[in-house]
Design a protein around this motif. Structure first.
Motif, PDB file in Angstrom:
ATOM      1  N   MET A  37       0.872  -1.211  -0.151  1.00 37.35           N
ATOM      2  CA  MET A  37       0.002  -0.008   0.014  1.00 37.35           C
ATOM      3  C   MET A  37       0.883   1.217   0.056  1.00 37.35           C
ATOM      4  SD  MET A  37      -2.671   1.149   2.599  1.00 37.35           S
ATOM      5  CE  MET A  37      -3.786  -0.237   2.344  1.00 37.35           C
ATOM      6  N   THR A  38       0.682   2.377  -0.824  1.00 32.88           N
ATOM      7  CA  THR A  38       1.296   3.382  -0.986  1.00 32.88           C
ATOM      8  C   THR A  38       0.929   4.444   0.037  1.00 32.88           C
ATOM      9  OG1 THR A  38      -0.101   4.503  -2.237  1.00 32.88           O
ATOM     10  CG2 THR A  38       1.407   3.224  -3.701  1.00 32.88           C
ATOM     11  N   GLN A  39       2.027   5.528   0.464  1.00 38.02           N
ATOM     12  CA  GLN A  39       1.600   6.213   1.418  1.00 38.02           C
ATOM     13  C   GLN A  39       0.339   7.095   0.995  1.00 38.02           C
ATOM     14  OE1 GLN A  39       3.783  10.258   1.674  1.00 38.02           O
ATOM     15  NE2 GLN A  39       4.640   9.244   3.312  1.00 38.02           N
ATOM     16  N   GLN A  40      -0.032   7.446  -0.300  1.00 39.16           N
ATOM     17  CA  GLN A  40      -0.999   8.009  -0.412  1.00 39.16           C
ATOM     18  C   GLN A  40      -2.347   7.261  -0.364  1.00 39.16           C
ATOM     19  OE1 GLN A  40      -1.319  10.936  -3.989  1.00 39.16           O
ATOM     20  NE2 GLN A  40       0.225   9.571  -4.861  1.00 39.16           N
ATOM     21  N   ASP A  41      -2.351   6.040  -0.520  1.00 39.94           N
ATOM     22  CA  ASP A  41      -3.527   5.032  -0.179  1.00 39.94           C
ATOM     23  C   ASP A  41      -3.700   5.051   1.424  1.00 39.94           C
ATOM     24  OD1 ASP A  41      -3.823   4.318  -2.950  1.00 39.94           O
ATOM     25  OD2 ASP A  41      -2.426   2.865  -2.759  1.00 39.94           O
ATOM     26  N   THR A  42      -2.907   5.218   2.003  1.00 37.80           N
ATOM     27  CA  THR A  42      -2.799   5.084   3.447  1.00 37.80           C
ATOM     28  C   THR A  42      -3.557   6.343   4.022  1.00 37.80           C
ATOM     29  OG1 THR A  42      -1.039   3.847   3.872  1.00 37.80           O
ATOM     30  CG2 THR A  42      -1.567   5.176   5.842  1.00 37.80           C
ATOM     31  N   HIS A  43      -3.214   7.719   3.280  1.00 44.14           N
ATOM     32  CA  HIS A  43      -3.956   8.943   3.719  1.00 44.14           C
ATOM     33  C   HIS A  43      -5.376   8.920   3.213  1.00 44.14           C
ATOM     34  CE1 HIS A  43       0.200  11.122   3.383  1.00 44.14           C
ATOM     35  NE2 HIS A  43       0.310  10.650   4.392  1.00 44.14           N
ATOM     36  N   ILE A  44      -5.626   8.081   2.208  1.00 41.45           N
ATOM     37  CA  ILE A  44      -7.043   8.043   1.744  1.00 41.45           C
ATOM     38  C   ILE A  44      -7.756   7.324   2.974  1.00 41.45           C
ATOM     39  CG2 ILE A  44      -8.490   6.740   0.286  1.00 41.45           C
ATOM     40  CD1 ILE A  44      -7.765   9.404  -0.905  1.00 41.45           C
ATOM     41  N   GLN A  45      -7.106   6.272   3.372  1.00 43.50           N
ATOM     42  CA  GLN A  45      -7.820   5.168   4.542  1.00 43.50           C
ATOM     43  C   GLN A  45      -8.069   5.992   5.592  1.00 43.50           C
ATOM     44  OE1 GLN A  45      -5.915   1.630   5.155  1.00 43.50           O
ATOM     45  NE2 GLN A  45      -6.693   0.670   3.357  1.00 43.50           N
ATOM     46  N   GLN A  46      -7.018   6.798   6.207  1.00 41.48           N
ATOM     47  CA  GLN A  46      -7.122   7.592   7.390  1.00 41.48           C
ATOM     48  C   GLN A  46      -8.093   8.630   7.179  1.00 41.48           C
ATOM     49  OE1 GLN A  46      -3.212   9.052   7.684  1.00 41.48           O
ATOM     50  NE2 GLN A  46      -2.538   7.151   8.984  1.00 41.48           N
ATOM     51  N   THR A  47      -8.128   9.362   6.031  1.00 42.48           N
ATOM     52  CA  THR A  47      -9.090  10.445   5.861  1.00 42.48           C
ATOM     53  C   THR A  47     -10.673   9.999   5.848  1.00 42.48           C
ATOM     54  OG1 THR A  47      -7.476  11.757   4.478  1.00 42.48           O
ATOM     55  CG2 THR A  47      -9.797  12.240   4.298  1.00 42.48           C
ATOM     56  N   ARG A  48     -10.735   8.608   5.164  1.00 46.43           N
ATOM     57  CA  ARG A  48     -12.139   8.130   5.070  1.00 46.43           C
ATOM     58  C   ARG A  48     -12.364   7.729   6.414  1.00 46.43           C
ATOM     59  NH1 ARG A  48     -11.033   4.148   1.770  1.00 46.43           N
ATOM     60  NH2 ARG A  48     -12.039   5.227  -0.084  1.00 46.43           N
ATOM     61  N   ALA A  49     -11.756   7.032   7.251  1.00 49.87           N
ATOM     62  CA  ALA A  49     -12.044   6.817   8.785  1.00 49.87           C
ATOM     63  C   ALA A  49     -12.452   8.086   9.316  1.00 49.87           C
ATOM     64  CB  ALA A  49     -10.961   5.933   9.284  1.00 49.87           C
ATOM     65  N   SER A  50     -11.718   8.870   9.187  1.00 48.61           N
ATOM     66  CA  SER A  50     -11.868  10.178  10.199  1.00 48.61           C
ATOM     67  C   SER A  50     -13.471  10.968   9.811  1.00 48.61           C
ATOM     68  CB  SER A  50     -10.801  11.290   9.800  1.00 48.61           C
ATOM     69  OG  SER A  50     -10.928  12.429  10.775  1.00 48.61           O
TER      70      SER A  50
ATOM     71  N   GLU B 241       7.329  13.915   1.610  1.00 47.76           N
ATOM     72  CA  GLU B 241       8.545  14.234   1.402  1.00 47.76           C
ATOM     73  C   GLU B 241       8.739  15.669   1.302  1.00 47.76           C
ATOM     74  OE1 GLU B 241       9.561  12.031  -2.066  1.00 47.76           O
ATOM     75  OE2 GLU B 241       8.880   9.925  -1.074  1.00 47.76           O
ATOM     76  N   PRO B 242      10.084  15.997   1.763  1.00 53.63           N
ATOM     77  CA  PRO B 242      10.502  17.566   1.750  1.00 53.63           C
ATOM     78  C   PRO B 242      10.261  18.159   0.276  1.00 53.63           C
ATOM     79  CG  PRO B 242      12.053  16.391   2.996  1.00 53.63           C
ATOM     80  CD  PRO B 242      11.041  15.336   1.954  1.00 53.63           C
ATOM     81  N   ASN B 243      10.451  17.528  -0.803  1.00 52.83           N
ATOM     82  CA  ASN B 243      10.282  18.174  -2.216  1.00 52.83           C
ATOM     83  C   ASN B 243       9.034  18.260  -2.629  1.00 52.83           C
ATOM     84  OD1 ASN B 243      10.082  15.218  -2.412  1.00 52.83           O
ATOM     85  ND2 ASN B 243      11.306  15.440  -4.313  1.00 52.83           N
ATOM     86  N   THR B 244       7.967  18.248  -1.775  1.00 56.37           N
ATOM     87  CA  THR B 244       6.606  18.313  -2.609  1.00 56.37           C
ATOM     88  C   THR B 244       5.776  19.663  -2.118  1.00 56.37           C
ATOM     89  OG1 THR B 244       5.623  17.341  -0.289  1.00 56.37           O
ATOM     90  CG2 THR B 244       6.177  15.689  -1.988  1.00 56.37           C
ATOM     91  N   ILE B 245       4.716  19.655  -3.128  1.00 57.63           N
ATOM     92  CA  ILE B 245       3.955  21.032  -2.581  1.00 57.63           C
ATOM     93  C   ILE B 245       3.387  21.101  -1.531  1.00 57.63           C
ATOM     94  CG2 ILE B 245       1.667  20.537  -4.033  1.00 57.63           C
ATOM     95  CD1 ILE B 245       1.972  23.143  -5.508  1.00 57.63           C
ATOM     96  N   ILE B 246       2.927  20.014  -0.835  1.00 58.36           N
ATOM     97  CA  ILE B 246       2.353  19.786   0.412  1.00 58.36           C
ATOM     98  C   ILE B 246       3.216  20.335   1.421  1.00 58.36           C
ATOM     99  CG2 ILE B 246       1.266  18.455   2.270  1.00 58.36           C
ATOM    100  CD1 ILE B 246      -0.051  16.862  -0.090  1.00 58.36           C
ATOM    101  N   TYR B 247       4.521  19.769   1.378  1.00 57.89           N
ATOM    102  CA  TYR B 247       5.506  20.142   2.275  1.00 57.89           C
ATOM    103  C   TYR B 247       5.734  21.766   2.436  1.00 57.89           C
ATOM    104  CZ  TYR B 247       9.970  20.117   5.001  1.00 57.89           C
ATOM    105  OH  TYR B 247      11.048  20.209   5.794  1.00 57.89           O
ATOM    106  N   ARG B 248       5.779  22.503   1.270  1.00 67.40           N
ATOM    107  CA  ARG B 248       6.167  23.583   1.022  1.00 67.40           C
ATOM    108  C   ARG B 248       4.856  24.683   1.467  1.00 67.40           C
ATOM    109  NH1 ARG B 248       8.696  21.512  -3.572  1.00 67.40           N
ATOM    110  NH2 ARG B 248       6.808  22.161  -5.066  1.00 67.40           N
TER     111      ARG B 248
END
Length: 447
Positions: A1-14, A435-442
């Motif tokens: 499972m990718t990190q993005q898929d984990t984020h989707i699962q966490q968000t859906r549960a929340s 990761e630090p080189n992402t637009i979310i991090y910035r």
């Protein structure tokens, strides 16, 4: 499972947890149905449902933003490779928001481009508000500029940054301004920021500045015919859009689903805060009665209890019961553990006031205990001293409980994003994991 898929699962549960709680009948069992409150929070509940649907639909919304005549429509046309949106040299060609769907090559997510009217149109106040609302819905903003950046553009840019929106600054019409490289644009942003005394952390990173020519001006070419005659014709060159398209595709691939989650969570948290605020306003009188009830309980119990350390223990339990009672009144989810955390937070944020009350209560309690151990029969004057000490300690205890009750109201009003899968916690998790080189991090979000 990718990190993005984990984020989707966490968000859906929340989101499912929040929606389940606020639509549960159990939330209204302790008190008679409040039709006025139910009507007031109806729109907020719809916003929660929409946030969950946003995750399920898996559609990234990318909105253009900027002043008139910056080529917002042309940028979208160039990105999708079709002239679907009307564009032209006349100011304000886009009168109302328009949406265009696009399926990226990777097929992981779908994209909905939203073209908005210019912010500075004449008599365009309503359109400006409308554009800002659409920008709030967007997961990613393309802020389109050209020529020199104006102060109004800079201020609009900061408004979006303050709203925690990821932004790509698109410098359009580079065919007309070839000397405008990324470094020059970035320096100009700094210059305007320094002259405005605005926090430079809000600036766009150089990595998020892209140069394009969405609809290049025709160029003259000399045509030579077989008979030797020549003629000048105008030739339209293809858009210079690859850099922006590749930038967007990279973002969608590396963090598209995470962007989707963040926007859904921010909107859900805003809805939860609105529900909490409206509920607290609606229950104000009942809450005041509950606070005064526990003030009386604690003051009487502390005053008449002869054992000092039990005063502190019993008083703390009373405060926790007060917090839980207020949460139940408001229908806000809070566990004993969260009530304890809130109680400690209130103590620490009181500037020592409530901690001083506890310390004073302990000292008075120990003195009261010592007096109780003495014999009232052998020394009747001790009874008077004991009574004065008890009344003083009860007064301190009552004051502390009232302060805690009012502070608890303020904290509860900020929403119910408590717990491991609360919206605030999931937002922090996503920000900390990218990761630090992402637009979310910035985004440099300070949660």
């Amino acid at each position: 499972m990718t990190q993005q898929d984990t984020h989707i699962q966490q968000t859906r549960a929340s989101l499912q947890q929040a929606l389940s709680w606020y639509t549960s009948i159990r939330r209204h069992w302790n008190y008679p149905p409040n039709l006025e409150l139910q009507a007031a929070v109806k729109q907020d509940l719809q916003a929660l449902k929409a946030s969950l649907e946003k995750i399920e639909n898996n559609v990234i919304k990318i909105a253009t933003f900027g002043l008139v005549s910056r080529g917002k429509s042309a940028v979208i046309n160039a990105l999708i490779g079709q002239n679907i949106l009307e564009s032209g040299p006349i100011h304000g060609v886009t009168k109302w928001p328009q949406s265009v769907c696009w399926t990226p090559p990777n097929g992981e997510v779908k994209v909905e481009f939203i073209d908005t009217p210019g912010l500075d149109e004449i008599d365009g106040r309503e359109r400006e508000i409308m554009s800002r609302n659409i920008a709030d819905e967007a997961d990613l903003i393309l802020f389109v500029i050209s020529e020199d950046i104006t102060r109004s553009e800079y201020e609009a840019l900061l408004d979006l940054k303050k709203a925690l929106k990821p932004i790509i600054l698109v410098f359009n019409k580079i065919d007309l301004y070839p000397d405008k490289d990324i470094e020059t644009i970035y320096k100009q942003l700094h210059k305007i920021g320094l002259s405005s005394n605005i926090d430079q952390k809000l600036l766009i990173a150089a990595e998020d500045i892209v140069r394009v020519a969405a609809s290049p001006k025709p160029i003259p070419i000399l045509v030579k015919y077989p008979d030797g005659k020549t003629a000048e014709k105008w030739e339209t060159t293809p858009p210079q859009i690859d850099e922006l398209r590749n930038n967007i595709l990279s973002i969608l691939n590396k963090e598209g689903k995470s962007l989707l989650c963040l926007n859904a969570l921010h909107k859900a948290r805003k809805a939860e805060e609105s529900i909490a605020r409206k509920t607290i306003e609606n229950r104000e009188k009942e809450a005041e009665n509950i606070i005064w009830k526990y003030v009386k309980y604690k003051s009487v119990a502390v005053a008449f209890n002869p054992i000092g350390f039990l005063d502190i223990m019993g008083g703390s339990i009373t405060d926790l019961m007060l917090i839980r009672s207020l949460a139940r009144l408001y229908g806000l989810p809070i566990t004993n553990h969260e009530a304890g955390k809130l109680w400690r937070k209130i103590l620490l944020s009181s500037g020592g006031l409530l901690l001083g009350e506890i310390a004073t209560g302990l000292i008075l309690g120990l003195g009261k205990t010592a007096l109780a151990v003495s014999s009232f029969i052998e020394n009747p004057a001790i009874l008077t001293t004991y009574g004065s000490t008890a009344i003083m300690q009860g007064g301190f205890a009552a004051y502390g409980t009232y302060i805690i009750g009012k502070a608890a109201q303020e904290y509860l009003e900020k929403g119910c994003s408590w717990g491991d899968i609360g919206t605030s916690m999931v937002i922090k998790n996503i920000i900390n994991q990218v990761e630090p080189n992402t637009i979310i991090y910035r985004l440099q979000i300070d949660e």
